[in-house]
Design an enzyme around this catalytic site. Structure first.
Site, PDB file in Angstrom:
ATOM      1  N   ASP A   7     -15.843  26.324  14.496  1.00 52.64           N
ATOM      2  CA  ASP A   7     -14.789  26.691  13.568  1.00 52.64           C
ATOM      3  C   ASP A   7     -14.915  25.690  12.420  1.00 52.64           C
ATOM      4  O   ASP A   7     -15.587  24.664  12.556  1.00 52.64           O
ATOM      5  CB  ASP A   7     -13.420  26.594  14.253  1.00 52.64           C
ATOM      6  CG  ASP A   7     -12.287  27.156  13.405  1.00 52.64           C
ATOM      7  OD1 ASP A   7     -12.560  27.988  12.517  1.00 52.64           O
ATOM      8  OD2 ASP A   7     -11.137  26.757  13.636  1.00 52.64           O
ATOM      9  N   ASP A   9     -12.031  24.750   9.933  1.00 54.39           N
ATOM     10  CA  ASP A   9     -10.818  24.011   9.620  1.00 54.39           C
ATOM     11  C   ASP A   9     -10.338  23.197  10.811  1.00 54.39           C
ATOM     12  O   ASP A   9     -10.222  23.699  11.929  1.00 54.39           O
ATOM     13  CB  ASP A   9      -9.733  24.976   9.152  1.00 54.39           C
ATOM     14  CG  ASP A   9     -10.166  25.710   7.886  1.00 54.39           C
ATOM     15  OD1 ASP A   9     -10.725  25.053   6.993  1.00 54.39           O
ATOM     16  OD2 ASP A   9      -9.955  26.927   7.800  1.00 54.39           O
TER      17      ASP A   9
END
Length: 175
Positions: A7, A9
């Protein structure tokens, strides 16, 4: 193939690129801070409750992109990278990506944030493969403010990953 999925963020960057972008625009007087805060709070409450309408949110989130040409957006994004993103990329994240690449792994970022925001961040990290919310463009290559295809949000991340794998003639085996 060994696939290292990340991922973006609060994983590869120490913050949220999707919230840093409007902060950047607000600082430049492009977005109204009060209106943005109200709308963002509205969508965040839906997100926490598990009821977020991703298309309604994307209409809100992507609308500012339609106000500018691609060259204007690219110039804004370069400033955004310098001011908001580069300071929050930990060296450890760069080292982790590099270690996977050195081991021969295919490295991918899969995010619910749009490609305009995340594409340059992925390039900065040296990550070739990115699954992000795709953006509709007009005949001149400018963004319309609308998404296209399946948004890479929740189950859409799995759909998009499976589509990516299928296009490569691969299947995913995870443990």
């Amino acid at each position: 193939m060994n696939l290292a999925l990340f991922d973006l963020d609060n994983t590869l960057i120490a913050g949220d690129s999707d919230t840093e972008w409007p902060k950047f625009l607000i600082k430049r007087g492009i977005l109204d801070p009060d209106h943005h805060a109200r709308q963002n709070d509205y969508f965040y409450e839906q997100y926490k409750a598990g009821t977020l309408d991703i298309y309604e949110f994307l209409d809100f989130q992507l609308a500012p992109l339609a106000r500018f040409s691609r060259s204007e957006l690219d110039a804004l994004h370069a400033q955004y990278m310098q001011e908001h993103i580069l300071p929050i990329i930990p060296q450890k994240a760069r080292e982790l990506v590099a270690a996977h690449q050195a081991a021969g792994d295919v490295v991918m970022i899969i995010t619910a944030t749009n490609r305009f925001i995340t594409g340059p961040i992925a390039r900065e990290l040296g990550v070739e493969h990115l699954i992000a919310v795709e953006l509709e463009q007009d005949a001149d290559g400018n963004y319309t403010g609308k998404p296209t295809g399946v948004p890479s949000f929740q189950a859409g991340k799995i759909t998009r990953l499976n589509d990516w794998l299928a296009a490569r003639g691969e299947t995913l085996q995870s443990y």
